[in-house]
Design an enzyme around this catalytic site. Structure first.
Site, PDB file in Angstrom:
ATOM      1  N   GLY A  10     -22.804   2.760   5.155  1.00  0.00           N
ATOM      2  CA  GLY A  10     -21.950   3.488   6.104  1.00  0.00           C
ATOM      3  C   GLY A  10     -20.547   3.688   5.557  1.00  0.00           C
ATOM      4  O   GLY A  10     -19.560   3.667   6.300  1.00  0.00           O
ATOM      5  N   GLY A  13     -17.842   6.262   6.872  1.00  0.00           N
ATOM      6  CA  GLY A  13     -17.423   6.156   8.277  1.00  0.00           C
ATOM      7  C   GLY A  13     -15.963   5.727   8.399  1.00  0.00           C
ATOM      8  O   GLY A  13     -15.254   5.545   7.405  1.00  0.00           O
ATOM      9  N   ASP A  36     -24.078   5.976   1.843  1.00  0.00           N
ATOM     10  CA  ASP A  36     -24.095   6.560   3.188  1.00  0.00           C
ATOM     11  C   ASP A  36     -25.252   7.546   3.244  1.00  0.00           C
ATOM     12  O   ASP A  36     -25.736   8.006   2.206  1.00  0.00           O
ATOM     13  CB  ASP A  36     -22.770   7.294   3.469  1.00  0.00           C
ATOM     14  CG  ASP A  36     -22.475   7.402   4.961  1.00  0.00           C
ATOM     15  OD1 ASP A  36     -21.512   6.772   5.422  1.00  0.00           O
ATOM     16  OD2 ASP A  36     -23.214   8.125   5.668  1.00  0.00           O
ATOM     17  N   ILE A  37     -25.647   7.900   4.458  1.00  0.00           N
ATOM     18  CA  ILE A  37     -26.707   8.893   4.623  1.00  0.00           C
ATOM     19  C   ILE A  37     -26.124  10.300   4.450  1.00  0.00           C
ATOM     20  O   ILE A  37     -26.832  11.250   4.174  1.00  0.00           O
ATOM     21  CB  ILE A  37     -27.383   8.700   5.998  1.00  0.00           C
ATOM     22  CG1 ILE A  37     -28.749   9.342   6.026  1.00  0.00           C
ATOM     23  CG2 ILE A  37     -26.508   9.158   7.143  1.00  0.00           C
ATOM     24  CD1 ILE A  37     -29.628   8.846   7.164  1.00  0.00           C
ATOM     25  N   ARG A  38     -24.778  10.391   4.626  1.00  0.00           N
ATOM     26  CA  ARG A  38     -24.104  11.697   4.508  1.00  0.00           C
ATOM     27  C   ARG A  38     -23.311  11.785   3.220  1.00  0.00           C
ATOM     28  O   ARG A  38     -22.799  10.780   2.720  1.00  0.00           O
ATOM     29  CB  ARG A  38     -23.128  11.906   5.671  1.00  0.00           C
ATOM     30  CG  ARG A  38     -23.828  12.109   7.008  1.00  0.00           C
ATOM     31  CD  ARG A  38     -22.829  12.144   8.130  1.00  0.00           C
ATOM     32  NE  ARG A  38     -22.022  10.905   8.153  1.00  0.00           N
ATOM     33  CZ  ARG A  38     -21.056  10.663   9.024  1.00  0.00           C
ATOM     34  NH1 ARG A  38     -20.745  11.541   9.936  1.00  0.00           N
ATOM     35  NH2 ARG A  38     -20.395   9.522   8.985  1.00  0.00           N
ATOM     36  N   ASP A  51     -30.391   5.847   3.071  1.00  0.00           N
ATOM     37  CA  ASP A  51     -30.846   5.727   4.455  1.00  0.00           C
ATOM     38  C   ASP A  51     -31.204   4.246   4.610  1.00  0.00           C
ATOM     39  O   ASP A  51     -32.142   3.768   3.963  1.00  0.00           O
ATOM     40  CB  ASP A  51     -32.070   6.633   4.662  1.00  0.00           C
ATOM     41  CG  ASP A  51     -32.732   6.404   6.009  1.00  0.00           C
ATOM     42  OD1 ASP A  51     -32.388   5.411   6.697  1.00  0.00           O
ATOM     43  OD2 ASP A  51     -33.618   7.200   6.360  1.00  0.00           O
ATOM     44  N   TYR A 141     -26.375  -0.225  22.172  1.00  0.00           N
ATOM     45  CA  TYR A 141     -25.512  -0.623  21.050  1.00  0.00           C
ATOM     46  C   TYR A 141     -25.137  -2.103  21.180  1.00  0.00           C
ATOM     47  O   TYR A 141     -25.304  -2.894  20.246  1.00  0.00           O
ATOM     48  CB  TYR A 141     -24.270   0.267  21.070  1.00  0.00           C
ATOM     49  CG  TYR A 141     -23.152  -0.107  20.131  1.00  0.00           C
ATOM     50  CD1 TYR A 141     -23.325  -0.090  18.750  1.00  0.00           C
ATOM     51  CD2 TYR A 141     -21.877  -0.430  20.630  1.00  0.00           C
ATOM     52  CE1 TYR A 141     -22.264  -0.403  17.896  1.00  0.00           C
ATOM     53  CE2 TYR A 141     -20.822  -0.733  19.781  1.00  0.00           C
ATOM     54  CZ  TYR A 141     -21.028  -0.719  18.418  1.00  0.00           C
ATOM     55  OH  TYR A 141     -19.978  -1.014  17.579  1.00  0.00           O
TER      56      TYR A 141
HETATM   57  C1  AKB Z   1     -17.314   1.905  20.242  1.00  0.00           C
HETATM   58  O1  AKB Z   1     -16.458   2.362  21.018  1.00  0.00           O
HETATM   59  O2  AKB Z   1     -18.526   2.048  20.403  1.00  0.00           O
HETATM   60  C2  AKB Z   1     -16.845   1.085  19.063  1.00  0.00           C
HETATM   61  C3  AKB Z   1     -16.830  -0.367  19.381  1.00  0.00           C
HETATM   62  C4  AKB Z   1     -15.834  -0.933  20.309  1.00  0.00           C
HETATM   63  O3  AKB Z   1     -17.643  -1.084  18.874  1.00  0.00           O
HETATM   64  N1  AKB Z   1     -15.547   1.516  18.656  1.00  0.00           N
END
Ligand code: AKB
Length: 311
Positions: A10, A13, A36-38, A51, A141
């Protein structure tokens, strides 16, 4: 330890591009491989496409570049994650598991895993959130990061893989415009101010969140990775803090530099995500274990962001 050979996933990023530059200053250009993938839209060499779900390719790169350390930054963030929960789990958790076992089996000496304030949820105490609290995140996430923290701890306990990890707050930097996060507003707002545009903020004005300037985040990352192993008492992930503010507070600070700057509040689905997170973090363990100390508060960060973006 011999000369470290580092692989960053990554690496194009928000954090990766700045981390790669700082690590190259310390360890030498050729010793830090960006992946990175990009395709990078800037000079990020040496660079290889990767990837992270492709285990064979990860093993090839480790052997070709004689990699000894991995900074695994590639992930889907909180807001984007909600559009495709299954893909987020694959990228954030299943790929991590592959990388951990590849690292164990291929002599990786140190591994960095980025966690986040998104591991917290509505059942977590909001202010001065301590290290050991209920972790019941409400985004995929956050779920992937809590589970990732536990797997990291497991690989340390069971296989002695030297893993270090930080729970990043929202990161603010001028080097790129982040995508897919809930804290992204705190970067976007600067770009609107510089262009003389009214900023439409997707969070409500009183939504307080923990935040950090990019150079503090990068320094923390390198410091925890360079700390002697016996200073790392925690192998899940350390709370990390610098400042906390609301959209109204950062707006007022930016207004000191741009008196005509205007803002409108139009909260969207990200408001609910932000409300489930902590407002401020207790990071005493990082401070006592490996001497973490932040350098940027809100006024200092705002002044530097504006100076850098205005050139
Ligand atoms: C998000 O907003 O998803 C991130 C984080 C706080 O992990 N910046």
């Amino acid at each position: 330890m011999e000369q470290a050979k580092i692989l960053i996933t990554g690496a194009n990023g928000q954090l990766g591009r700045v981390l790669a530059k700082e690590l190259r200053k310390k360890y030498g250009q050729a010793n830090v491989l960006a992946t990175d993938i990009r395709k990078p839209d800037f000079d990020n060499s040496p660079f290889e496409f990767l990837d992270i779900t492709n285990k064979k390719r990860v093993i090839e790169l480790i052997h070709d570049y004689k990699i000894t350390q991995i900074y695994h930054l590639a992930a889907m963030l909180s807001a984007n994650g909600e559009w495709d929960p299954k893909k987020t789990w694959d990228v954030n958790l299943n790929a991590l598991l592959k990388l951990l076992s590849v690292s164990r089996d291929n002599g990786i000496e140190r591994f960095f895993f980025p966690s986040t304030i998104a591991v917290f949820g509505s059942t977590t105490p909001k202010e001065h959130t301590q290290q050991h609290v209920p972790l019941m995140p409400e985004t995929v996430y956050g779920m992937s990061k809590v589970t990732g923290e536990l797997w990291c701890n497991y690989f340390f306990q069971r296989y002695n893989l030297d893993i270090r990890s930080l729970r990043y707050p929202g990161i603010i930097g001028y080097q790129s415009i982040p995508e897919g996060g809930t804290t992204d507003y705190a970067v976007e707002i600067f770009h609107a101010a510089i262009k003389g545009e009214t900023y439409k903020c997707f969070l409500d004005k009183d939504t307080k969140l923990p935040m950090m300037y990019i150079f503090d985040a990068i320094r923390a990352t390198i410091e925890i990775m360079e700390a002697p192993s016996d200073k790392i008492s925690l192998r899940t992930s350390y709370n990390l803090a610098a400042m906390s503010f609301t959209p109204a507070e950062i707006y007022e600070e930016i207004k000191k530099h741009f008196p005509n700057f205007a803002i409108q509040y139009e909260p969207d689905f990200r408001q609910k995500i932000a409300e489930s997170w902590s407002a401020s973090i207790d990071d005493r363990l990082a401070r006592s274990d490996w001497n973490w100390n932040h350098a940027y508060d809100l006024p200092k960060m705002v002044t530097e962001m504006i100076t850098k973006l205005n050139v």
